[in-house]
Structure formats: structure tokens, C-alpha cells
Design an enzyme around this catalytic site. Structure first.
Site, mmCIF file in Angstrom:
data_model
loop_
_atom_site.group_PDB
_atom_site.id
_atom_site.type_symbol
_atom_site.label_atom_id
_atom_site.label_comp_id
_atom_site.label_asym_id
_atom_site.label_seq_id
_atom_site.Cartn_x
_atom_site.Cartn_y
_atom_site.Cartn_z
ATOM 1 N N ARG A 115 1.194 11.931 -9.681
ATOM 2 C CA ARG A 115 1.815 10.671 -9.216
ATOM 3 C C ARG A 115 3.325 10.424 -9.910
ATOM 4 O O ARG A 115 3.868 9.657 -9.079
ATOM 5 C CB ARG A 115 1.005 9.636 -10.057
ATOM 6 C CG ARG A 115 -0.321 9.543 -9.551
ATOM 7 C CD ARG A 115 -1.238 8.406 -9.962
ATOM 8 N NE ARG A 115 -2.647 8.438 -10.032
ATOM 9 C CZ ARG A 115 -3.379 7.876 -8.968
ATOM 10 N NH1 ARG A 115 -2.709 7.621 -7.923
ATOM 11 N NH2 ARG A 115 -4.460 7.985 -8.866
ATOM 12 N N PHE A 165 -2.102 16.602 3.663
ATOM 13 C CA PHE A 165 -2.472 15.761 2.331
ATOM 14 C C PHE A 165 -1.135 15.954 1.542
ATOM 15 O O PHE A 165 -0.692 16.984 1.357
ATOM 16 C CB PHE A 165 -3.412 16.242 1.776
ATOM 17 C CG PHE A 165 -3.960 15.613 0.616
ATOM 18 C CD1 PHE A 165 -4.595 14.357 0.522
ATOM 19 C CD2 PHE A 165 -3.804 15.862 -0.937
ATOM 20 C CE1 PHE A 165 -4.981 13.729 -0.575
ATOM 21 C CE2 PHE A 165 -3.969 15.077 -1.949
ATOM 22 C CZ PHE A 165 -4.782 13.979 -1.754
ATOM 23 N N VAL A 166 -0.563 14.505 1.201
ATOM 24 C CA VAL A 166 0.698 14.529 0.284
ATOM 25 C C VAL A 166 0.579 13.907 -0.919
ATOM 26 O O VAL A 166 -0.416 13.185 -1.069
ATOM 27 C CB VAL A 166 1.725 13.589 1.093
ATOM 28 C CG1 VAL A 166 1.923 14.462 2.712
ATOM 29 C CG2 VAL A 166 1.165 12.187 1.477
ATOM 30 N N ASP A 170 -4.045 5.961 6.191
ATOM 31 C CA ASP A 170 -4.546 7.269 6.852
ATOM 32 C C ASP A 170 -5.570 6.854 7.837
ATOM 33 O O ASP A 170 -5.391 6.286 8.894
ATOM 34 C CB ASP A 170 -5.001 8.270 5.707
ATOM 35 C CG ASP A 170 -5.533 9.444 6.432
ATOM 36 O OD1 ASP A 170 -5.333 9.711 7.773
ATOM 37 O OD2 ASP A 170 -6.340 10.328 6.044
ATOM 38 N N GLU A 184 0.893 -1.140 -0.091
ATOM 39 C CA GLU A 184 -0.127 -0.067 -0.153
ATOM 40 C C GLU A 184 0.618 1.253 -0.040
ATOM 41 O O GLU A 184 2.094 1.168 0.345
ATOM 42 C CB GLU A 184 -0.950 -0.064 1.040
ATOM 43 C CG GLU A 184 -1.830 1.079 1.257
ATOM 44 C CD GLU A 184 -2.775 1.465 0.383
ATOM 45 O OE1 GLU A 184 -2.461 1.596 -0.808
ATOM 46 O OE2 GLU A 184 -3.843 1.494 0.529
ATOM 47 N N ASP A 185 0.566 2.369 -0.559
ATOM 48 C CA ASP A 185 1.046 3.539 -0.397
ATOM 49 C C ASP A 185 1.087 4.256 0.645
ATOM 50 O O ASP A 185 2.120 4.716 1.574
ATOM 51 C CB ASP A 185 0.681 4.414 -1.807
ATOM 52 C CG ASP A 185 -0.926 4.797 -1.792
ATOM 53 O OD1 ASP A 185 -1.815 4.092 -1.022
ATOM 54 O OD2 ASP A 185 -1.375 5.669 -2.545
HETATM 55 P P1 5GP Z 1 -7.568 5.442 4.310
HETATM 56 O O1 5GP Z 1 -8.405 4.346 3.791
HETATM 57 O O2 5GP Z 1 -6.135 4.459 5.294
HETATM 58 O O3 5GP Z 1 -7.998 6.592 4.714
HETATM 59 O O4 5GP Z 1 -6.560 5.751 2.986
HETATM 60 C C1 5GP Z 1 -7.187 5.045 1.665
HETATM 61 C C2 5GP Z 1 -6.269 5.623 0.739
HETATM 62 O O5 5GP Z 1 -6.204 6.918 0.523
HETATM 63 C C3 5GP Z 1 -4.819 5.597 0.663
HETATM 64 O O6 5GP Z 1 -4.293 4.092 0.219
HETATM 65 C C4 5GP Z 1 -4.365 6.544 -0.250
HETATM 66 O O7 5GP Z 1 -4.597 5.971 -1.515
HETATM 67 C C5 5GP Z 1 -5.254 7.655 -0.338
HETATM 68 N N1 5GP Z 1 -4.775 8.543 0.706
HETATM 69 C C6 5GP Z 1 -4.693 8.620 2.145
HETATM 70 N N2 5GP Z 1 -3.954 9.754 2.383
HETATM 71 C C7 5GP Z 1 -3.468 10.248 1.346
HETATM 72 C C8 5GP Z 1 -2.722 11.770 1.201
HETATM 73 O O8 5GP Z 1 -2.248 12.223 2.019
HETATM 74 N N3 5GP Z 1 -2.347 12.185 -0.012
HETATM 75 C C9 5GP Z 1 -2.992 11.063 -1.133
HETATM 76 N N4 5GP Z 1 -2.605 11.566 -2.371
HETATM 77 N N5 5GP Z 1 -3.759 10.042 -1.221
HETATM 78 C C10 5GP Z 1 -3.993 9.438 0.379
HETATM 79 MG MG MG Z 2 -6.030 9.113 -4.539
HETATM 80 MG MG MG Z 3 -3.784 3.549 -1.810
#
Ligand code: 5GP
Ligand code: MG
Ligand code: MG
Length: 179
Positions: free
Chosen positions: A164, A151-152, A102, A98-99
Site C-alpha cells: 500500500r 492485478f495492480v 473492477d 474509491e481506489d
Molecule cells: P470491485 O467490487 O469493483 O470488483 O472491486 C472492489 C475492490 O477490490 C476495489 O475497491 C479494490 O479495493 C479491490 N481491487 C479491485 N481490483 C484490484 C486490483 O487490481 N488490485 C488491488 N490491490 N485491489 C483491487
Molecule cells: Mg485489498
Molecule cells: Mg477499494
């Protein structure tokens, strides 16, 4: 593109160094096991490509696409499978790549799906972690960098499908998405 970045958190060299370390760790941990490495599209595609090159044991790869954010910068809490795996996971050692984590909603949903399909083991690797954003309890087995609650973008991560291709990770200027 770089004009839209408020602050670079980690540059290309720092990221590559960390990815190498993660590759070594995973190579040791999965010695003799032929894991199925799953890339969570689209954000993890660059990390996945760089990481598997640093893993020195036999493995297989597959891709899965899920969505939770849409065009927004905040999670909606709704997770949808856009593209499912091509191969069965039953009895396999799975490594999810996973990238960023959050809220943790996307991954806890995905782990649940894989466990219900009777994966033998599920290991979670994330390059970036924003632990202060969690809405569910979730901890990655291996993580690269801990990030602040901002937000990154870059290194695979987008805003509205852009940025990207930046080789670094940085904080997007708020005026870019507040426009
Ligand atoms: P989560 O379900 O843990 O909130 O995050 C789901 C997805 O949201 C991550 O896998 C990622 O693709 C996207 N995401 C979460 N935080 C960020 C952020 O700071 N920047 C970006 N570009 N995508 C994010
Ligand atoms: Mg996205
Ligand atoms: Mg992701």
C-alpha cells in the site's frame, strides 16, 4: 518491495498530476454545496488524503470500510460493511472516493445503501478503473486512469495488506501471489 513489481503503470508524478486535475474538477462541480466526501477504506486512503488537499471548497469527510476480496486477488461477489459512516447522509451531496473499480459489485452495493438512506446526490470518483472486469453496469462520474485487466498494487492498493505504501501503481508479478 519494488522487486515484486512486473511493470510500473504510472509513477508518483503522473498520479499527482491526475489527482490535481480531479481536485480542480470537483472543486468547480461542488462550488457552494458542502459535500460529504466518503473514503472507501482501506484502498482509497492515500487517494483520499491527496485528493481533498486539491479540493478548494468547504467539505466534510467520513470513512467507510467494506470488504469483498478477502486475501484473494479475485472478487467473491460478497460485500460486507466492516465500518459504517459516523454521520447521517440524508439530504447530503455525497462524493464517494474509491481506489479502483473492477467488477463494480462493491460500489453498486454502496451506492444502493446511500440512496436508500436518502442522500441528496451520490457522485462516484475513482482513481483507477478496470472496465473490462465489470459484472454489473457501473460508470464512475470521474475517473483517473483506465487500467488493463491485471492485478495492480501500490498507492493504497494491497496484496495481502502489503504494497500500500508504494507511491506508484504497478502490476504485481504473478509469481508473488501464485506462491
Ligand atoms: P470491485 O467490487 O469493483 O470488483 O472491486 C472492489 C475492490 O477490490 C476495489 O475497491 C479494490 O479495493 C479491490 N481491487 C479491485 N481490483 C484490484 C486490483 O487490481 N488490485 C488491488 N490491490 N485491489 C483491487
Ligand atoms: Mg485489498
Ligand atoms: Mg477499494
Amino acid at each position: 518491495m519494488l522487486n515484486d513489481i512486473q511493470e510500473v503503470l504510472y509513477d508518483e508524478n503522473q498520479i499527482q498530476q491526475k489527482v490535481s486535475e480531479l481536485g480542480e474538477t470537483i472543486s468547480r462541480e461542488f462550488e457552494g454545496r458542502n459535500p460529504l466526501v466518503i473514503c472507501v477504506l482501506k484502498g482509497a486512503f492515500i487517494f483520499m488524503a491527496d485528493l481533498v488537499k486539491k479540493i478548494t471548497i468547504p467539505l466534510e469527510i467520513d470513512f467507510m470500510a467494506v470488504s469483498s476480496y478477502g486475501q484473494s486477488t479475485k472478487t467473491s461477489g460478497v460485500v460486507k460493511i466492516i465500518k459504517d459512516l459516523d454521520v447521517p447522509v440524508q439530504g447530503r451531496d455525497i462524493i464517494i472516493v474509491e481506489d479502483i473499480i473492477d467488477s463494480g459489485l462493491t460500489l453498486s452495493y454502496l451506492i444502493d445503501v446511500l440512496e436508500r438512506r436518502n442522500a441528496k446526490s451520490v457522485t462516484l470518483v475513482t482513481l483507477f478503473d478496470k472496465p473490462t472486469g465489470r459484472k454489473v453496469e457501473l460508470e464512475a462520474d470521474h475517473k483517473g486512469f483506465i487500467l488493463p485487466d491485471a492485478f495492480v498494487v501500490g498507492y493504497g492498493l494491497d496484496y495481502a495488506e502489503k504494497y500500500r505504501n508504494l507511491p506508484l501503481i504497478g502490476i504485481l508479478k504473478p509469481e508473488v501471489y501464485e506462491k
